[in-house]
Every structure is written in C-alpha cells, then in structure tokens.
Design a protein around this motif. Structure first.
Motif, short mmCIF file in Angstrom:
data_model
loop_
_atom_site.label_atom_id
_atom_site.label_comp_id
_atom_site.label_asym_id
_atom_site.label_seq_id
_atom_site.Cartn_x
_atom_site.Cartn_y
_atom_site.Cartn_z
N THR A 165 0.83 -1.19 0.00
CA THR A 165 0.00 0.00 0.00
C THR A 165 0.87 1.25 0.00
OG1 THR A 165 -1.75 -1.16 1.20
CG2 THR A 165 -1.78 1.25 1.25
N GLN A 166 0.61 2.14 -0.93
CA GLN A 166 1.35 3.38 -1.04
C GLN A 166 0.47 4.55 -0.60
OE1 GLN A 166 3.98 4.03 -4.53
NE2 GLN A 166 2.95 2.25 -5.41
N ARG A 167 1.09 5.53 -0.01
CA ARG A 167 0.41 6.75 0.36
C ARG A 167 1.11 7.90 -0.35
NH1 ARG A 167 -0.85 6.43 6.91
NH2 ARG A 167 -2.09 4.51 6.84
N VAL A 168 0.35 8.61 -1.16
CA VAL A 168 0.92 9.69 -1.94
C VAL A 168 0.03 10.92 -1.85
CG1 VAL A 168 2.08 8.14 -3.58
CG2 VAL A 168 -0.26 8.92 -4.04
N GLU A 169 0.63 12.05 -2.15
CA GLU A 169 -0.12 13.30 -2.24
C GLU A 169 -0.09 13.79 -3.69
OE1 GLU A 169 0.36 15.39 2.17
OE2 GLU A 169 1.41 16.22 0.43
N LEU A 170 -1.25 13.99 -4.24
CA LEU A 170 -1.38 14.48 -5.62
C LEU A 170 -1.80 15.95 -5.55
CD1 LEU A 170 -1.35 13.71 -8.64
CD2 LEU A 170 -3.79 13.20 -8.42
N ARG A 171 -0.94 16.82 -6.06
CA ARG A 171 -1.20 18.26 -6.04
C ARG A 171 -1.58 18.73 -7.44
NH1 ARG A 171 0.86 20.95 -1.52
NH2 ARG A 171 1.89 19.54 -0.04
N LEU A 172 -2.69 19.42 -7.51
CA LEU A 172 -3.20 19.88 -8.79
C LEU A 172 -3.47 21.39 -8.76
CD1 LEU A 172 -5.86 17.11 -9.54
CD2 LEU A 172 -3.58 17.28 -10.52
N CYS A 173 -3.19 22.02 -9.88
CA CYS A 173 -3.62 23.38 -10.12
C CYS A 173 -4.46 23.34 -11.40
CB CYS A 173 -2.42 24.31 -10.28
SG CYS A 173 -2.88 26.04 -10.54
N ALA A 228 1.49 5.38 -8.86
CA ALA A 228 0.70 6.60 -9.02
C ALA A 228 1.17 7.45 -10.20
CB ALA A 228 0.77 7.44 -7.74
N HIS A 229 2.29 7.11 -10.79
CA HIS A 229 2.81 7.93 -11.89
C HIS A 229 1.90 7.95 -13.12
CE1 HIS A 229 6.43 7.29 -9.40
NE2 HIS A 229 6.74 8.51 -9.81
N PRO A 230 1.19 6.85 -13.44
CA PRO A 230 0.26 6.93 -14.57
C PRO A 230 -0.81 7.99 -14.40
CG PRO A 230 0.71 4.63 -14.06
CD PRO A 230 1.34 5.45 -12.99
N LEU A 231 -1.19 8.28 -13.14
CA LEU A 231 -2.15 9.34 -12.91
C LEU A 231 -1.60 10.68 -13.38
CD1 LEU A 231 -3.42 8.49 -9.30
CD2 LEU A 231 -4.63 8.10 -11.45
N VAL A 232 -0.33 10.92 -13.05
CA VAL A 232 0.30 12.18 -13.44
C VAL A 232 0.39 12.29 -14.95
CG1 VAL A 232 2.39 13.58 -13.24
CG2 VAL A 232 1.60 12.23 -11.28
N GLY A 245 1.59 17.66 -9.45
CA GLY A 245 2.73 17.27 -8.63
C GLY A 245 2.41 16.02 -7.83
N LEU A 246 3.41 15.19 -7.61
CA LEU A 246 3.22 13.94 -6.88
C LEU A 246 4.30 13.83 -5.82
CD1 LEU A 246 1.55 11.27 -6.79
CD2 LEU A 246 3.31 10.27 -8.25
N ARG A 247 3.90 13.53 -4.59
CA ARG A 247 4.86 13.38 -3.50
C ARG A 247 4.50 12.17 -2.66
NH1 ARG A 247 5.77 15.12 1.87
NH2 ARG A 247 3.64 15.95 2.03
N SER A 248 5.52 11.36 -2.37
CA SER A 248 5.29 10.20 -1.53
C SER A 248 5.02 10.63 -0.10
CB SER A 248 6.51 9.27 -1.57
OG SER A 248 6.35 8.17 -0.71
N GLN A 249 4.01 10.04 0.49
CA GLN A 249 3.61 10.38 1.85
C GLN A 249 4.05 9.24 2.74
OE1 GLN A 249 -0.58 10.89 2.43
NE2 GLN A 249 -0.35 12.09 4.28
N GLY A 250 5.25 9.36 3.28
CA GLY A 250 5.81 8.27 4.08
C GLY A 250 4.98 7.99 5.32
N ASP A 251 4.85 6.71 5.65
CA ASP A 251 4.10 6.32 6.85
C ASP A 251 4.99 5.55 7.81
OD1 ASP A 251 4.49 4.10 5.30
OD2 ASP A 251 2.42 3.38 5.40
#
Length: 254
Positions: A165-173, A228-232, A245-251
């Motif tokens: 399971t990955q946790r990422v933050e997807l930032r959009l403008c 998650a890169h295909p989303l970008v 923008g995509l950033r890994s959200q470490g847990d």
C-alpha cells in the motif's frame, strides 16, 4: 557522603569508594555505546539524535552508579534499608516522558515510535553499563543495529512481488467551472486509489476583479497498491489542468 561502619565518613574525593577507575570505565562504555546508537539516529535525521541518546545513556549509567554506591552514608544504620532497584525502577518510569514526547500522529500516520524505542533501549544500555554489565549493554547495542537496519532489508526481500500500500499526495492546479475535480476523483478511484483527504490550497487561488475564482489548487491524499505515476501522465494531458505534482507520503513509524 559515603560512610563505612569501621572507618567513618569516606573522603569526598576518595577514588576507592564508588568513584574509582571501574566506575569511570563503566561511564565511558555507556558513553561509547549510547553515542553509537545516537549517531545512527542522527545520520538518518530522526527527531532524537546523537546528543539526546548520549545524554540518556550516560545519565542512566550515572543513576545506576549512584544507586549502587551513593547510599553508603546510611548503610548499617538502624531503621534504614537501601534498595538499589528502586532507583532503577524510577529511571525506567522517567524515560517514558522523553519517549512519549517523540511520538506524534499526523494524518492517521504514527511517527516517532522507533526513535522512542531506541531512547528506551539506550536507557537500558546505560543502566547495564552502570550496573556492571557492559557485555549485555554491548550486545543490546548490536541488537539495535540488527533490528533497525537489518530487519527492513529482510522485510523488503520477503515483500518482493507482494503489492504494498502506497500513500501519496497528488497536487493539482486547475481551472474551475469545468467539472475537473470530479473527473480527477473518478480517475483516482478507477485506478485503484482511495481518496483519504482533500485539501484546497487557498494560496494558489487567483481571483479576478469580479470575485470569481478562475484557478484553484487542491491536494489529494491517496492510498493504493499500484503506481501513481500513470495518474500524473494522464492528468498532464487534460485540458484545464495547469500543474500536477506527486509526493510520496511516508508512513514510517521511525
């Protein structure tokens, strides 16, 4: 002040009454072992590093020295009993305040547990050195490096081929009034990601003189087992998307 039944009060700087070469050596070993643990934490930029672990280890060793050798003034006196284990128990209780201050929760992710555990272990290492058991302290230090650095290698090898399971933050403008946000959420769900949090970035909003928002920024917290890169890649081709923008959200619990 130390006191013996036969010789009376011991000299203040007597090197043979609990503050001799053996005790200084035990403190030096505690200093070395706790510094090794602290250096490992410092190099990995954890919240408690070299200085904190070193002070905890040496302080715990000193408490043990005082517990064992520092109550000679009341030994043999009527109505007094000395229990060195009482000081040791208070050390274990007191170190919990430092460990508790290192643990915090952010967006349902617990952080600092491993570092708090190393503080607790460093305390035990210092106590073992101050209690005359330096070999046990050295063995516990080796166990620390085995667990903290070796176990992740083993778990990664065992998890090869198993989706994690990955946790990422997807930032959009993006440009508003186009229904883009709903389409983005649908895309994330279709690709196997669960949206755990949605935050509007007010700093990226650009208002016209009519008070209408033409651009907006949003941060989506996602959980999923796929990349998650295909989303970008797909979102960059959408009309109305101004930035992605995509950033890994470490847990990690460290």
């Amino acid at each position: 002040m130390l006191l013996t039944a036969a010789h009376g009060p011991a000299p203040l700087f007597d090197l043979g009454t609990g503050q001799g070469a053996r005790q200084f050596t035990e403190l030096a070993i505690a200093l070395l072992l706790s510094s090794l643990i602290g250096l490992e934490r410092e190099l990995h930029q954890k919240s408690a590093g070299l200085r904190t672990h070193t002070l905890v280890g040496v302080g715990s060793a000193l408490f043990m020295e005082v517990s064992i050798h520092g109550f000679g003034a009341v030994v043999g006196l009527d109505g007094f009993s000395v229990d060195p284990s009482r000081v040791a128990a208070q050390i274990v209780s007191g170190i919990g305040f430092i460990g508790g201050g290192l643990i915090f929760v952010r967006r349902d992710a617990v952080r600092g547990l491993t570092t708090a555990a190393t503080i607790w272990l460093t305390c035990a290492v210092g106590m073992s050195c101050g209690g005359g058991l330096p070999l046990l302290g050295a063995a516990a230090t080796l166990v620390h490096f085995l667990v903290v650095r070796g176990f992740p290698l083993v778990t990664r090898r065992m998890a090869t081929g198993v989706p994690v399971t990955q946790r990422v933050e997807l930032r959009l403008c993006y440009r508003t009034r186009r229904g883009l946000l709903g389409r983005v959420l649908e895309l994330c769900t279709r690709n196997g990601f669960r949206v755990t949090d949605v935050q509007i970035d007010a700093d990226s909003q650009d208002r016209t003189g009519h008070g209408k928002v033409k651009e907006a920024g949003v941060v989506l917290s996602l959980e999923g087992r796929g990349p998650a890169h295909p989303l970008v890649e797909e979102l960059t081709e959408w009309e109305g998307i101004l930035g992605v923008g995509l950033r890994s959200q470490g847990d990690s619990t460290e």
